[in-house]
Design an enzyme around this catalytic site. Sequence first.
Site, PDB file in Angstrom:
ATOM      1  N   LYS A 260       0.739  -1.327   0.360  1.00  0.00           N
ATOM      2  CA  LYS A 260      -0.137   0.117  -0.266  1.00  0.00           C
ATOM      3  C   LYS A 260       0.959   1.063  -0.016  1.00  0.00           C
ATOM      4  CE  LYS A 260      -3.050   2.710   2.959  1.00  0.00           C
ATOM      5  NZ  LYS A 260      -3.732   2.313   3.710  1.00  0.00           N
ATOM      6  N   ASP A 265      -3.008  10.179   3.278  1.00  0.00           N
ATOM      7  CA  ASP A 265      -4.382   9.996   3.509  1.00  0.00           C
ATOM      8  C   ASP A 265      -4.406  10.785   4.061  1.00  0.00           C
ATOM      9  OD1 ASP A 265      -6.551   8.587   3.768  1.00  0.00           O
ATOM     10  OD2 ASP A 265      -5.515   6.824   5.162  1.00  0.00           O
ATOM     11  N   LYS A 272     -10.070  12.915   7.887  1.00  0.00           N
ATOM     12  CA  LYS A 272      -9.537  12.477   9.183  1.00  0.00           C
ATOM     13  C   LYS A 272      -9.398  14.112  10.375  1.00  0.00           C
ATOM     14  CE  LYS A 272      -6.052   9.099   7.815  1.00  0.00           C
ATOM     15  NZ  LYS A 272      -6.903   8.032   8.941  1.00  0.00           N
ATOM     16  N   ASP A 283       1.912   6.665   5.556  1.00  0.00           N
ATOM     17  CA  ASP A 283       1.089   5.665   4.552  1.00  0.00           C
ATOM     18  C   ASP A 283       1.404   5.110   3.608  1.00  0.00           C
ATOM     19  OD1 ASP A 283      -1.812   4.864   5.935  1.00  0.00           O
ATOM     20  OD2 ASP A 283      -2.911   5.331   4.199  1.00  0.00           O
ATOM     21  N   ASP A 342     -11.973   6.860   3.928  1.00  0.00           N
ATOM     22  CA  ASP A 342     -10.956   6.985   4.552  1.00  0.00           C
ATOM     23  C   ASP A 342     -10.514   5.433   4.614  1.00  0.00           C
ATOM     24  OD1 ASP A 342      -8.486   7.794   6.118  1.00  0.00           O
ATOM     25  OD2 ASP A 342     -10.041   7.823   7.888  1.00  0.00           O
ATOM     26  N   ARG A 346      -7.478  -0.285   1.028  1.00  0.00           N
ATOM     27  CA  ARG A 346      -7.959  -2.462   0.440  1.00  0.00           C
ATOM     28  C   ARG A 346      -8.263  -1.377  -0.701  1.00  0.00           C
ATOM     29  NH1 ARG A 346     -12.187  -2.180   5.561  1.00  0.00           N
ATOM     30  NH2 ARG A 346     -10.557  -0.433   5.740  1.00  0.00           N
TER      31      ARG A 346
HETATM   32  N1  BES Z   1      -4.019   4.739   6.973  1.00  0.00           N
HETATM   33  C1  BES Z   1      -5.351   4.770   7.773  1.00  0.00           C
HETATM   34  C2  BES Z   1      -4.733   3.528   9.277  1.00  0.00           C
HETATM   35  C3  BES Z   1      -3.806   4.403  10.192  1.00  0.00           C
HETATM   36  C4  BES Z   1      -4.454   5.165  10.837  1.00  0.00           C
HETATM   37  C5  BES Z   1      -2.420   4.204   9.730  1.00  0.00           C
HETATM   38  C6  BES Z   1      -3.518   5.452  12.195  1.00  0.00           C
HETATM   39  C7  BES Z   1      -1.271   4.454  10.815  1.00  0.00           C
HETATM   40  C8  BES Z   1      -2.569   4.997  11.595  1.00  0.00           C
HETATM   41  C9  BES Z   1      -6.416   4.079   7.091  1.00  0.00           C
HETATM   42  O1  BES Z   1      -6.922   4.884   5.964  1.00  0.00           O
HETATM   43  C10 BES Z   1      -7.425   4.411   7.780  1.00  0.00           C
HETATM   44  O2  BES Z   1      -7.999   5.996   7.982  1.00  0.00           O
HETATM   45  N2  BES Z   1      -8.454   3.089   8.429  1.00  0.00           N
HETATM   46  C11 BES Z   1      -9.388   3.804   8.884  1.00  0.00           C
HETATM   47  C12 BES Z   1     -10.364   2.379   8.566  1.00  0.00           C
HETATM   48  C13 BES Z   1     -11.834   2.475   9.234  1.00  0.00           C
HETATM   49  C14 BES Z   1     -12.383   4.358   8.009  1.00  0.00           C
HETATM   50  C15 BES Z   1     -12.979   1.715   8.576  1.00  0.00           C
HETATM   51  C16 BES Z   1      -8.610   3.635  10.077  1.00  0.00           C
HETATM   52  O3  BES Z   1      -7.928   2.708  10.365  1.00  0.00           O
HETATM   53  O4  BES Z   1      -9.790   4.533  10.866  1.00  0.00           O
HETATM   54 ZN    ZN Z   2      -4.778   4.659   5.301  1.00  0.00          ZN
HETATM   55 MN    MN Z   3      -7.224   6.017   5.120  1.00  0.00          MN
END
Ligand code: BES
Ligand code: ZN
Ligand code: MN
Length: 498
Positions: A260, A265, A272, A283, A342, A346
């Site tokens: 990835k 992000d 966010k 990310d 967000d 995936r």
């Molecule tokens: N890049 C983030 C995951 C992440 C969060 C990595 C904090 C490192 C530190 C990912 O793209 C994301 O935002 N995931 C969301 C998924 C949710 C929307 C289902 C998350 O983990 O909040």
């Molecule tokens: Zn992400």
């Molecule tokens: Mn995200």
Amino acid sequence: MKISFPETAPDSPALVLFAGEDAALTPAAAEADRATGGQLGRAMKAAAFTGRKGALLELLAPAGLPAERLLLLGLGAPARADAHVFAELGGKLAEHLQLKADSATADLSGLSGLGLPVAEAAAHLALGAALRGWRHDRWKTTLKDHEKPKLAALAVAGAPGAQAAFAPLAQVRDGVFLTRTLVTEPANIIYPESFVEKVVAAASPLGLAVTILDEAEMARLGFGALLGVAQGSARPPRVIAMEWNGTGDEAATPLLLVGKGVTFDTGGISIKPAAGMEDMKWDMGGAAAVAGAMVALAGRKAKARVVGVCALVENMPDGKAQRPGDVVTTHSGQTVEVINTDAEGRLVLSDAMWWAQARWKPDVMLDFATLTGAIIISLGHDHAGMFANDDGLAAALTAAGEVSGDRLWRMPLGEKGSAQDKLIDSAIADMKNVGPREGGSITAAQFLQRFVADGVKWAHLDIAGVVWKAKAGATHDKGATGFGVRLIDRFVAATREG
Ligand code: BES
Ligand code: ZN
Ligand code: MN
């Protein structure tokens, strides 16, 4: 840091020696004790130094020696001193001397009864020192001289054969450094195109065959999920594939690595919170790990066929950005309702994984992704989460994790069609990109599994908790760890090289 392995210890401002438990001096340390007229022994007594693993005693201006300082490091029980112990000791000496000496000599002369050959011990000592000594000071313009790292050379003496033992580790070090640089640079420096440029510059001289997909090519291929994420950004997306074949057999079945690479992000329209958003420059840690691993494998001419794919996009909110509720058609033909913009990782991986499996027909696929915040809640910062559809693969990865120090913890994964899998069924499309709040790392893995071709052994490594550390560790400073490079290197060595 220039690393060398001379036969006998050259004079240096910092001399590094060793002692086992019960303060048992190595032959080289005993020699130094004699040269100092017993000063070393008296200092050990005064400091209650017992040779405990990782203990450090520093003697300034030792009598009768040319060195300005003598460092005595504790080995613990020599028979239990393995590659990890020596890498940690190397890290210890680098941490301690980084700002104090421009060169150091570690003397392993006469050491025996270790848990590994002394050549390996020396090589891992050097690797640990190099890894711990790495910093990214490119943007610091006002460092005072005494704040600048100056440890530029390390000689590890008294370990015949160490040069040869270190040669492959030097390539692994270079891979880790590339990964850390990519992870550390901010998103105005590393974005999809510049990531590709940097990786091509590192990969091409090593004989890696590179394929790059641009936006037009991805549109032609129908990468609706990846392009949906990218469409809110002014930076165009890229996919880069690097291929290494060290088998001599053009038809060898490859191992496929997919990373990835979200170079920033923001969350997109599902934006966010501001606090901590700067972290999302890393990310792309999965893609950086894949790139670093390919450089390490090609550099050490691994006898395996491996393909590494980095899926690179920036996730931004914009008038053109995709909206919650949008439905996209992936390269596989499956459709996705984008509930939360967000949950973009995936989406990006789904197209890259499907494309690369069709093109390279791997037997094993590993994906690396900073995929969920939930994995940090589950596992903290010491293990990456591992989801695997095959027990043998999971066991091999766990073992490689222990050997490399990039540790993994297995998480549950339901089969396709299981109740756990159905949590991401959508009312309007084949699936949605998020499940319920609970078990967020698991539903993310279930999503990815829908893009694993039949018969492919696959593991998803959620590395969100281990790519970046607030605190320094044994073999890394605070910041980028380079997680994944050494794991992949050891996994390839154990499962694909003879
Ligand atoms: N890049 C983030 C995951 C992440 C969060 C990595 C904090 C490192 C530190 C990912 O793209 C994301 O935002 N995931 C969301 C998924 C949710 C929307 C289902 C998350 O983990 O909040
Ligand atoms: Zn992400
Ligand atoms: Mn995200």
